[in-house]
Design a protein around this motif. Structure first.
Motif, PDB file in Angstrom:
ATOM      1  N   TYR A  10       0.822  -1.202   0.000  1.00 13.61           N
ATOM      2  CA  TYR A  10       0.000   0.000   0.000  1.00 13.61           C
ATOM      3  C   TYR A  10       0.860   1.257   0.000  1.00 13.61           C
ATOM      4  O   TYR A  10       0.494   2.271  -0.586  1.00 13.61           O
ATOM      5  CB  TYR A  10      -0.978   0.003   1.173  1.00 13.61           C
ATOM      6  N   ILE A  13       1.746   1.800  -3.590  1.00 16.30           N
ATOM      7  CA  ILE A  13       0.592   2.292  -4.342  1.00 16.30           C
ATOM      8  C   ILE A  13       0.450   3.808  -4.158  1.00 16.30           C
ATOM      9  O   ILE A  13       0.228   4.541  -5.118  1.00 16.30           O
ATOM     10  CB  ILE A  13      -0.723   1.592  -3.919  1.00 16.30           C
ATOM     11  N   HIS A  14       0.597   4.266  -2.917  1.00 15.41           N
ATOM     12  CA  HIS A  14       0.432   5.698  -2.632  1.00 15.41           C
ATOM     13  C   HIS A  14       1.569   6.542  -3.204  1.00 15.41           C
ATOM     14  O   HIS A  14       1.395   7.735  -3.426  1.00 15.41           O
ATOM     15  CB  HIS A  14       0.298   5.933  -1.125  1.00 15.41           C
ATOM     16  N   PHE A  19      -0.706   4.258 -10.007  1.00 12.54           N
ATOM     17  CA  PHE A  19      -1.682   3.524  -9.186  1.00 12.54           C
ATOM     18  C   PHE A  19      -2.483   4.457  -8.291  1.00 12.54           C
ATOM     19  O   PHE A  19      -3.636   4.191  -7.984  1.00 12.54           O
ATOM     20  CB  PHE A  19      -0.984   2.478  -8.316  1.00 12.54           C
ATOM     21  N   ARG A  20      -1.858   5.518  -7.855  1.00 11.72           N
ATOM     22  CA  ARG A  20      -2.481   6.459  -6.912  1.00 11.72           C
ATOM     23  C   ARG A  20      -3.802   6.997  -7.451  1.00 11.72           C
ATOM     24  O   ARG A  20      -4.763   7.142  -6.718  1.00 11.72           O
ATOM     25  CB  ARG A  20      -1.500   7.588  -6.622  1.00 11.72           C
ATOM     26  N   ARG A  22      -6.019   5.550  -9.168  1.00  7.80           N
ATOM     27  CA  ARG A  22      -7.099   4.548  -9.103  1.00  7.80           C
ATOM     28  C   ARG A  22      -7.636   4.352  -7.686  1.00  7.80           C
ATOM     29  O   ARG A  22      -8.693   3.760  -7.513  1.00  7.80           O
ATOM     30  CB  ARG A  22      -6.597   3.195  -9.601  1.00  7.80           C
ATOM     31  N   LEU A  23      -6.893   4.821  -6.686  1.00  2.56           N
ATOM     32  CA  LEU A  23      -7.284   4.562  -5.305  1.00  2.56           C
ATOM     33  C   LEU A  23      -8.675   5.086  -4.971  1.00  2.56           C
ATOM     34  O   LEU A  23      -9.432   4.420  -4.271  1.00  2.56           O
ATOM     35  CB  LEU A  23      -6.259   5.153  -4.332  1.00  2.56           C
ATOM     36  N   ASN A  24      -9.008   6.264  -5.438  1.00  2.00           N
ATOM     37  CA  ASN A  24     -10.305   6.862  -5.110  1.00  2.00           C
ATOM     38  C   ASN A  24     -11.462   6.205  -5.843  1.00  2.00           C
ATOM     39  O   ASN A  24     -12.572   6.178  -5.337  1.00  2.00           O
ATOM     40  CB  ASN A  24     -10.289   8.359  -5.411  1.00  2.00           C
ATOM     41  N   PHE A  27     -10.236   0.810  -5.438  1.00  2.93           N
ATOM     42  CA  PHE A  27      -9.111   0.390  -4.601  1.00  2.93           C
ATOM     43  C   PHE A  27      -8.603  -1.000  -4.992  1.00  2.93           C
ATOM     44  O   PHE A  27      -7.402  -1.230  -5.079  1.00  2.93           O
ATOM     45  CB  PHE A  27      -9.546   0.418  -3.129  1.00  2.93           C
ATOM     46  N   GLU A  28      -9.532  -1.915  -5.224  1.00  3.60           N
ATOM     47  CA  GLU A  28      -9.160  -3.286  -5.601  1.00  3.60           C
ATOM     48  C   GLU A  28      -8.384  -3.304  -6.919  1.00  3.60           C
ATOM     49  O   GLU A  28      -7.408  -4.030  -7.068  1.00  3.60           O
ATOM     50  CB  GLU A  28     -10.407  -4.167  -5.737  1.00  3.60           C
ATOM     51  N   ALA A  30      -6.559  -0.908  -8.140  1.00  9.57           N
ATOM     52  CA  ALA A  30      -5.224  -0.354  -7.897  1.00  9.57           C
ATOM     53  C   ALA A  30      -4.304  -1.432  -7.331  1.00  9.57           C
ATOM     54  O   ALA A  30      -3.153  -1.572  -7.759  1.00  9.57           O
ATOM     55  CB  ALA A  30      -5.301   0.836  -6.947  1.00  9.57           C
ATOM     56  N   ARG A  31      -4.823  -2.220  -6.378  1.00  8.74           N
ATOM     57  CA  ARG A  31      -4.019  -3.296  -5.784  1.00  8.74           C
ATOM     58  C   ARG A  31      -3.697  -4.362  -6.828  1.00  8.74           C
ATOM     59  O   ARG A  31      -2.555  -4.828  -6.925  1.00  8.74           O
ATOM     60  CB  ARG A  31      -4.730  -3.910  -4.579  1.00  8.74           C
TER      61      ARG A  31
END
Length: 174
Positions: A10, A13-14, A19-20, A22-24, A27-28, A30-31
């Motif tokens: 994580y 990702i941040h 990837f960042r 896609r977090l908003n 989330f899945e 992005a992971r």
């Protein structure tokens, strides 16, 4: 030397722009994109990578290797522990700490693991390393003649993976 990357998933990702974003929204996704990204890198350079994600259950869960990503291991910490704790314990238990490369933006875990003898790397440096590896693979492929065997995926697989694919091909053909 048998290097092994221990990556705070994580945290990476941040830190990674690709990837960042896609977090908003998902989330899945992005992971999963990160897992695919690190899996491609580990397969290309043939260096084991352990992606450690923060807690999901009552005990740490190790996801088995996927056939198409044999050098990638995924670990989910328990709810009681963070990814940092799991990485710290992996370094502590390692007989070859100098071969562990901890990837995290958290200065505390990097300092602790470095003090135990591991190597450490900031996410931005890891992302640059992956980019360089991707570029090298692209250049190698473009340097090969059009009918070269390196362009065929099956020629890049080891014997176990080829046997597994042949068995699957035979099963699907029946």
């Amino acid at each position: 030397m048998s290097r092994r990357y221990l990556i705070d998933g994580y945290n990476l990702i941040h830190q990674a722009p690709q990837f960042r974003g896609r977090l908003n929204t998902d989330f899945e996704a992005a992971r999963e994109a990160l897992i695919h990204f690190v899996g491609q890198f580990s397969s290309a350079v043939r260096v084991p990578c352990v992606l450690v994600f923060d807690g999901m259950g009552t005990a740490a869960q190790h996801q088995p290797h996927q056939a198409h990503m044999p050098f990638l291991e995924i670990v989910y910490a328990s709810q009681k522990h963070s990814a940092d704790t799991v990485i710290e314990r992996m370094v502590y238990k390692s007989e070859r700490r100098r071969e562990c490369i901890v990837v995290s933006g958290d200065r505390g875990i990097r300092d602790l693991c470095f003090a135990m003898g591991s190597l450490v790397m900031a996410p931005v440096n890891f992302l640059a390393l992956v980019h360089d590896a991707q570029q090298s693979v692209r250049e190698e492929i473009t340097r090969q003649p059009p009918n070269s065997s390196i362009r065929r995926m099956e020629d890049r697989l080891d014997a176990t993976q080829r046997a597994h694919l042949e068995a699957l091909r035979k099963k699907l053909g029946d």
